[in-house]
Design an enzyme around this catalytic site. Structure first.
Site, mmCIF file in Angstrom:
data_model
loop_
_atom_site.group_PDB
_atom_site.id
_atom_site.type_symbol
_atom_site.label_atom_id
_atom_site.label_comp_id
_atom_site.label_asym_id
_atom_site.label_seq_id
_atom_site.Cartn_x
_atom_site.Cartn_y
_atom_site.Cartn_z
ATOM 1 N N ASP A 46 21.655 20.872 -7.487
ATOM 2 C CA ASP A 46 21.041 21.372 -6.012
ATOM 3 C C ASP A 46 19.553 22.161 -6.347
ATOM 4 O O ASP A 46 19.632 22.779 -7.475
ATOM 5 C CB ASP A 46 22.058 22.042 -5.373
ATOM 6 N N ASN A 104 23.708 13.200 2.885
ATOM 7 C CA ASN A 104 22.303 13.170 2.551
ATOM 8 C C ASN A 104 21.597 11.964 3.189
ATOM 9 O O ASN A 104 20.404 11.925 3.181
ATOM 10 C CB ASN A 104 21.920 13.248 1.126
#
Ligand code: IPE
Ligand code: IPE
Ligand code: MG
Length: 261
Positions: free
Chosen positions: A24, A72
């Protein structure tokens, strides 16, 4: 100490069999530099290469990288498209290195949702590397832990309905065999970069007893040295699996016995 010394020291103590990484912070890395978010994803693929090489050198059995979540897909279309382009590029560029390092490439997730131009090189490399046994590198793509559990439950229900499976035969081992990670060891260590402290739908079944290590480093800056730091943190943890500290210490104090595994 240079990274070779650090790696050699790590090898003298038990390493996790299966490491999962929530990669991330790509977007923030780029935004901090006034760059488009996709630049963070691009440099992030260099981190993927370095971290994979390091895990392979250390002899880690399984590495699972969370590259794109089921959630996502909700990002802006241009970002999703750029990520898919980078995935294709990664699969084509890393092919030789993966094959020459005896790495078995695997993928988990709702792979049928991926565009054909990603699915094709993915399936090709998966087939080409299927008999490799050096390390299993699993890419979690269009992956969600809850989606995986729903799919597992649906298949179990279908088998029960058709009479192939008795409800009493449903066990942890059966669930292990029915989730997308079938055949992989349980996750011992989850690393999440960028300072966020959540699982974001990553391997909910497989991480039940995983150690969690959070790093403040953004993924594009996370390289071999940072992986080694997280592995070092793992090696300082006492894993008790429900027992007491004294019980665990006693097991370690016993003379080494030969085991079949
Ligand atoms: C991780 O970086 C990559 C993916 C989720 C695909 P992010 O893109 O989430 O980066 P941040 O969290 O916005 O900084
Ligand atoms: C998790 O990161 C998914 C991946 C790293 C692929 P996100 O950036 O999507 O997670 P949230 O939305 O901040 O929880
Ligand atoms: Mg993020």
């Amino acid at each position: 100490m240079d990274t070779t010394d650090i790696e050699n020291r790590l090898k003298t103590r038990p390493l996790p069999k299966h490491v999962g990484i929530i990669m991330d912070g790509n977007g923030r890395w780029a935004e901090h530099r006034g760059l488009p978010r996709v630049e963070g994803h691009r440099i992030g693929s260099d981190s993927v290469r370095e971290v994979t090489r390091c895990a392979r050198r250390l002899g880690i059995e399984a590495l699972t990288l969370y590259a794109f979540s089921s959630q996502n897909w909700a990002r802006p279309a241009e970002e999703v498209a750029a990520l898919m382009d980078l995935l294709r590029e990664y699969l084509l560029k890393e092919r030789t290195e993966i094959l020459s390092n005896n790495i078995k490439l695997n993928a988990i997730g709702e792979l049928d949702k991926l565009p054909r131009y990603v699915r094709e090189p993915l399936e090709a490399l998966r087939a080409e590397s299927a008999s490799n046994n050096g390390m299993t590198l699993t890419l979690a793509l269009s992956y969600g832990g809850r989606e995986e559990l729903v799919s597992m439950a649906r298949r179990i229900a279908e088998q029960a309905k058709s009479g192939q499976l008795e409800p009493a035969a449903v066990s942890e081992a059966l669930v292990d065999a029915m989730v997308w990670t079938a055949g992989l060891p349980a996750v011992d260590l989850v690393i999440r970069t960028s300072g966020e402290r959540r699982l974001s739908n990553f391997m909910l079944w497989q991480t039940s007893y995983a150690e969690l290590v959070f790093s403040d480093i953004l993924w594009p800056d996370f390289r071999a040295r940072e992986l080694c730091e997280c592995l070092n943190a793992f090696q300082t943890r006492e894993r008790r699996f429900g027992q007491t500290g004294a019980q665990v210490a006693q097991v370690h104090a016993l003379p080494l016995r030969r085991t079949s595994s």
